[in-house]
Design a protein around this motif. Structure first.
Motif, PDB file in Angstrom:
ATOM      1  N   THR A   1       0.824  -1.221   0.000  1.00  0.00           N
ATOM      2  CA  THR A   1       0.000   0.000   0.000  1.00  0.00           C
ATOM      3  C   THR A   1       0.852   1.263   0.000  1.00  0.00           C
ATOM      4  N   MET A   2       2.165   1.141   0.087  1.00  0.00           N
ATOM      5  CA  MET A   2       3.040   2.315   0.130  1.00  0.00           C
ATOM      6  C   MET A   2       3.149   2.984  -1.240  1.00  0.00           C
ATOM      7  N   GLN A   3       3.303   4.301  -1.243  1.00  0.00           N
ATOM      8  CA  GLN A   3       3.536   5.060  -2.480  1.00  0.00           C
ATOM      9  C   GLN A   3       5.024   5.128  -2.821  1.00  0.00           C
ATOM     10  N   LEU A   4       5.839   4.471  -1.996  1.00  0.00           N
ATOM     11  CA  LEU A   4       7.279   4.437  -2.189  1.00  0.00           C
ATOM     12  C   LEU A   4       7.655   3.056  -2.715  1.00  0.00           C
TER      13      LEU A   4
ATOM     14  N   ARG B   1      21.453   7.912  -2.245  1.00  0.00           N
ATOM     15  CA  ARG B   1      22.033   8.481  -3.455  1.00  0.00           C
ATOM     16  C   ARG B   1      20.925   8.853  -4.445  1.00  0.00           C
ATOM     17  N   GLU B   2      21.289   9.714  -5.370  1.00  0.00           N
ATOM     18  CA  GLU B   2      20.422   9.992  -6.502  1.00  0.00           C
ATOM     19  C   GLU B   2      20.982   9.283  -7.720  1.00  0.00           C
ATOM     20  N   SER B   3      20.077   8.768  -8.573  1.00  0.00           N
ATOM     21  CA  SER B   3      20.515   8.028  -9.736  1.00  0.00           C
ATOM     22  C   SER B   3      19.516   8.261 -10.871  1.00  0.00           C
ATOM     23  N   VAL B   4      19.791   7.655 -11.993  1.00  0.00           N
ATOM     24  CA  VAL B   4      18.876   7.685 -13.132  1.00  0.00           C
ATOM     25  C   VAL B   4      18.511   6.241 -13.451  1.00  0.00           C
ATOM     26  N   ASN B   5      17.243   5.879 -13.259  1.00  0.00           N
ATOM     27  CA  ASN B   5      16.777   4.529 -13.574  1.00  0.00           C
ATOM     28  C   ASN B   5      16.126   4.506 -14.945  1.00  0.00           C
ATOM     29  N   VAL B   6      15.957   3.255 -15.457  1.00  0.00           N
ATOM     30  CA  VAL B   6      15.380   3.092 -16.785  1.00  0.00           C
ATOM     31  C   VAL B   6      14.121   2.232 -16.697  1.00  0.00           C
TER      32      VAL B   6
ATOM     33  N   VAL C   1      15.743   9.240  -9.825  1.00  0.00           N
ATOM     34  CA  VAL C   1      15.225   8.617  -8.600  1.00  0.00           C
ATOM     35  C   VAL C   1      16.144   8.943  -7.428  1.00  0.00           C
ATOM     36  N   GLU C   2      15.558   8.829  -6.229  1.00  0.00           N
ATOM     37  CA  GLU C   2      16.348   8.897  -4.997  1.00  0.00           C
ATOM     38  C   GLU C   2      16.259   7.530  -4.336  1.00  0.00           C
ATOM     39  N   LEU C   3      17.400   6.936  -4.046  1.00  0.00           N
ATOM     40  CA  LEU C   3      17.471   5.579  -3.514  1.00  0.00           C
ATOM     41  C   LEU C   3      18.045   5.592  -2.102  1.00  0.00           C
ATOM     42  N   LEU C   4      17.443   4.769  -1.216  1.00  0.00           N
ATOM     43  CA  LEU C   4      17.973   4.577   0.134  1.00  0.00           C
ATOM     44  C   LEU C   4      18.090   3.077   0.370  1.00  0.00           C
ATOM     45  N   SER C   5      19.304   2.596   0.568  1.00  0.00           N
ATOM     46  CA  SER C   5      19.558   1.156   0.698  1.00  0.00           C
ATOM     47  C   SER C   5      20.080   0.825   2.092  1.00  0.00           C
ATOM     48  N   ASP C   6      19.597  -0.318   2.638  1.00  0.00           N
ATOM     49  CA  ASP C   6      20.067  -0.822   3.932  1.00  0.00           C
ATOM     50  C   ASP C   6      20.446  -2.285   3.784  1.00  0.00           C
ATOM     51  N   VAL C   7      21.595  -2.677   4.334  1.00  0.00           N
ATOM     52  CA  VAL C   7      22.055  -4.065   4.290  1.00  0.00           C
ATOM     53  C   VAL C   7      21.392  -4.850   5.427  1.00  0.00           C
ATOM     54  N   VAL C   8      20.840  -6.012   5.087  1.00  0.00           N
ATOM     55  CA  VAL C   8      20.246  -6.910   6.084  1.00  0.00           C
ATOM     56  C   VAL C   8      21.259  -8.018   6.387  1.00  0.00           C
ATOM     57  N   ARG C   9      21.497  -8.291   7.675  1.00  0.00           N
ATOM     58  CA  ARG C   9      22.519  -9.258   8.073  1.00  0.00           C
ATOM     59  C   ARG C   9      21.898 -10.391   8.899  1.00  0.00           C
ATOM     60  N   ASP C  10      22.596 -11.554   8.897  1.00  0.00           N
ATOM     61  CA  ASP C  10      22.142 -12.659   9.744  1.00  0.00           C
ATOM     62  C   ASP C  10      22.740 -12.507  11.130  1.00  0.00           C
TER      63      ASP C  10
ATOM     64  N   VAL D   1      19.612  -6.868   0.634  1.00  0.00           N
ATOM     65  CA  VAL D   1      19.577  -5.399   0.656  1.00  0.00           C
ATOM     66  C   VAL D   1      18.143  -4.936   0.418  1.00  0.00           C
ATOM     67  N   VAL D   2      17.666  -4.049   1.292  1.00  0.00           N
ATOM     68  CA  VAL D   2      16.348  -3.443   1.131  1.00  0.00           C
ATOM     69  C   VAL D   2      16.555  -2.026   0.587  1.00  0.00           C
ATOM     70  N   THR D   3      15.923  -1.751  -0.539  1.00  0.00           N
ATOM     71  CA  THR D   3      16.104  -0.429  -1.169  1.00  0.00           C
ATOM     72  C   THR D   3      14.754   0.219  -1.426  1.00  0.00           C
ATOM     73  N   THR D   4      14.625   1.445  -0.960  1.00  0.00           N
ATOM     74  CA  THR D   4      13.431   2.231  -1.293  1.00  0.00           C
ATOM     75  C   THR D   4      13.780   3.145  -2.467  1.00  0.00           C
ATOM     76  N   CYS D   5      12.783   3.323  -3.340  1.00  0.00           N
ATOM     77  CA  CYS D   5      13.002   4.101  -4.567  1.00  0.00           C
ATOM     78  C   CYS D   5      11.895   5.139  -4.705  1.00  0.00           C
ATOM     79  N   GLN D   6      12.283   6.379  -4.881  1.00  0.00           N
ATOM     80  CA  GLN D   6      11.313   7.462  -5.057  1.00  0.00           C
ATOM     81  C   GLN D   6      11.569   8.174  -6.385  1.00  0.00           C
ATOM     82  N   ASP D   7      10.527   8.315  -7.196  1.00  0.00           N
ATOM     83  CA  ASP D   7      10.620   9.056  -8.456  1.00  0.00           C
ATOM     84  C   ASP D   7      10.693  10.553  -8.111  1.00  0.00           C
ATOM     85  N   ILE D   8      11.809  11.196  -8.502  1.00  0.00           N
ATOM     86  CA  ILE D   8      11.982  12.617  -8.150  1.00  0.00           C
ATOM     87  C   ILE D   8      11.930  13.520  -9.397  1.00  0.00           C
ATOM     88  N   THR D   9      11.191  13.053 -10.416  1.00  0.00           N
ATOM     89  CA  THR D   9      11.074  13.849 -11.641  1.00  0.00           C
ATOM     90  C   THR D   9      10.523  15.234 -11.345  1.00  0.00           C
TER      91      THR D   9
END
Length: 540
Positions: free
Chosen positions: A32-35, A94-99, A108-117, A125-133
């Protein structure tokens, strides 16, 4: 809607039932998230993505599961991180350009977190992605707004600088013209009070008139220097003996060089012809001699010479347009105050001058630089404080023989050739109209006089069969020269015209609407120049 079961992940398959239930609830919440949310394994394969992220990239969820996260990366973006790199990271933004699936790119603006045992090893890795057009669009709009504000401020600064330059120019021009007018007015008073019955007064009268003429020539040269800064028309080039030009200018300028300055001239060496505009060379040389004189207020030595020179690739530095080869050089050297490096770096800037306020326009060397570029020649300047300055003008040497300069200063002293026929003169300035009428009548022409274009058109219609030439000013009240030309040519396409103006030829075309192919003569003119130009037009 794309519905799918939550796939077992490397860290969820062995979870207790209660924990798995919690994970299911969490996954439904993510839907249900917009992200956009994507989970990848340590090798960069997608093990989970929510509908938002999939739709954002133009895919369905099922199309993405099991694929490399590199599917989102545009050309030039880096590949997924390796296991070794993941061990050293915790989270990063980070900011990047996705296709997208269709190949279109978006920011896009990406925020990544490493998941460990439990042992601390990375298992995903859990990554959230936001369209920043939209954000980028707003940022660009703000940047453009700031750019416009900066441009406005820069324009205001340039305008202020222009006003300062105009002020310096006005001071220098006013000083030079005041000198011209002082000579003219004082000598006119002397001439008016002379007793023509007294032989001594008659001798002095000739001297007064010579000084008036010299002052007028200086004023005309000043105007030509100003016009030359924006000159866009083609120079009147001809193979010329530069030694003759230098000799004439030096003879004229000796009168304004103080006696405490030794003037040494060397034009004796054999040189070939150079293709030049004589008037331009005269203006440049007059200015260089004046500058050398002003640099020696306590006296000194000035050398003016003409020599053959060979310029090479090494000489193209400040004059990149020249072609290496043989040149004819004119040098003016002085033993004056000289210039330091900071001053030398600015000598060709318009309006820059080292002279006191009101003592110079700062146009001479700028004009010389422009003229030399038009000639395909070079200008070189060297100077040392307390030692003096040398300025050299180099003109490409020709194989053709040299000719005596046409229209030079000496040419104006030659006997006038008279003509015949009827000239219709249109000039709105009364004094200049009288002078032109007297000049033409002295040359043997019958003259019909009009104060503006409308009068000229009426006179033309009354005397059409008698008129051989229409000599017209360009800018006049009621009807200007351009309109007069078009009206007459509409009735008779064979009528000869000679346009006259104080404006430069390119300005005459723009301001006066005159066809640039119409014969033209620049004000101020001398009697010899008028006679020669009228004869040329009538002879066509």
């Amino acid at each position: 809607m794309d519905s799918h079961p939550v796939k077992p992940t490397p860290w969820s398959s062995d979870l207790p039932a209660a924990s798995q239930d919690t994970l299911h609830r969490l996954s439904h919440a993510l839907e249900t998230m917009q992200l956009g949310v994507t989970i990848t394994d340590p090798d960069g394969r997608i093990v989970y993505t929510n509908r938002t992220d999939a739709a954002m990239h133009g895919y369905t969820v099922s199309e993405l599961l099991g694929r490399s996260v590199a599917v989102f990366a545009s050309e030039g973006e880096r590949a997924p991180l390796t296991r070794e790199e993941l061990r050293t990271l915790t989270s990063w933004k980070r900011e990047s350009v996705n296709v997208r699936k269709d190949g279109s790119e978006f920011p896009v603006e990406l925020l990544s977190d490493v998941v460990r045992d439990a042992a601390g090893e990375p298992i995903g890795v859990v990554t959230t992605c936001q369209d920043i057009t939209e954000r980028k669009r707003v940022e660009r709009a703000l940047t453009q707004l700031r750019d416009r504000e900066r441009e406005m401020l820069e324009a205001q600064l340039r305008q202020a600088q222009k006003l300062e330059e105009v002020g310096r120019l006005a001071g220098g021009v006013a000083h030079d013209f005041n000198n011209v007018l002082s000579v003219v007015l004082s000598n006119c008073e002397f001439a008016a009070s002379a007793d023509l019955a007294d032989p001594a007064d008659r001798v002095e009268l000739a001297s007064f008139l010579r000084d008036i003429r010299s002052a007028a020539e200086n004023g005309a040269n000043l105007v030509q220097r100003l016009l030359g800064l924006t000159r866009r028309d083609t120079l009147a080039m001809a193979p010329t003996d530069l030694r003759a030009v230098v000799g004439e200018i030096v003879a004229m300028m000796r009168r304004v060089v103080p006696a405490d300055i030794e003037m040494v001239v060397d034009t004796g060496s054999e040189v070939g012809a150079a293709r030049v505009d004589v008037n331009a060379v005269q203006q440049m040389l007059t200015n260089l001699i004046t500058n050398a004189r002003d640099a020696m207020p306590q006296g000194g030595r000035m050398d003016v010479s003409v020599r053959r020179a060979a310029l090479t690739e090494a000489d193209r530095g400040a004059n990149p347009w020249i072609e290496p080869g043989p040149f004819v050089g004119i040098a003016v050297r002085d033993s004056g105050v000289g210039m330091d490096d900071a001053t030398l770096a600015r000598v060709f800037e318009p309006f820059f001058t080292t002279k006191p306020a009101g003592k110079g326009t700062g146009l001479g060397l700028t004009l010389a630089y422009n003229f030399m570029r038009q000639h395909g020649g070079a200008i070189q300047l060297s100077s040392r404080p307390g030692v003096g300055t040398t300025v050299e003008l180099f003109f490409p040497e020709l194989a053709a023989p040299a000719v005596r300069p046409e229209g030079g200063l000496t040419a104006d002293r030659q006997p006038l050739r008279t003509g015949s026929g009827t000239v219709l003169l249109a000039e709105d300035n009364p004094a200049l109209r009288r002078a032109a009428q007297r000049a033409l009548e002295r040359l043997g022409y019958r003259v019909l006089v009009a104060a503006d274009g409308e009068q000229a058109l009426m006179l033309y219609r009354e005397h059409e069969s008698d008129i051989d030439l229409i000599l017209s000013d360009v800018v006049m009240p009621k009807m200007g020269g351009g309109s007069l030309y078009r009206a007459v040519r509409a009735e008779n396409g064979a009528v000869r015209f000679l346009m006259v103006s104080g404006y430069a030829p390119d300005d005459v075309s723009e301001r006066g609407g005159v066809d640039p192919t119409v014969p033209f003569m620049q004000k101020p003119w001398t009697l010899a120049q008028l006679a020669r130009r009228v004869e040329e037009v009538l002879g066509d």
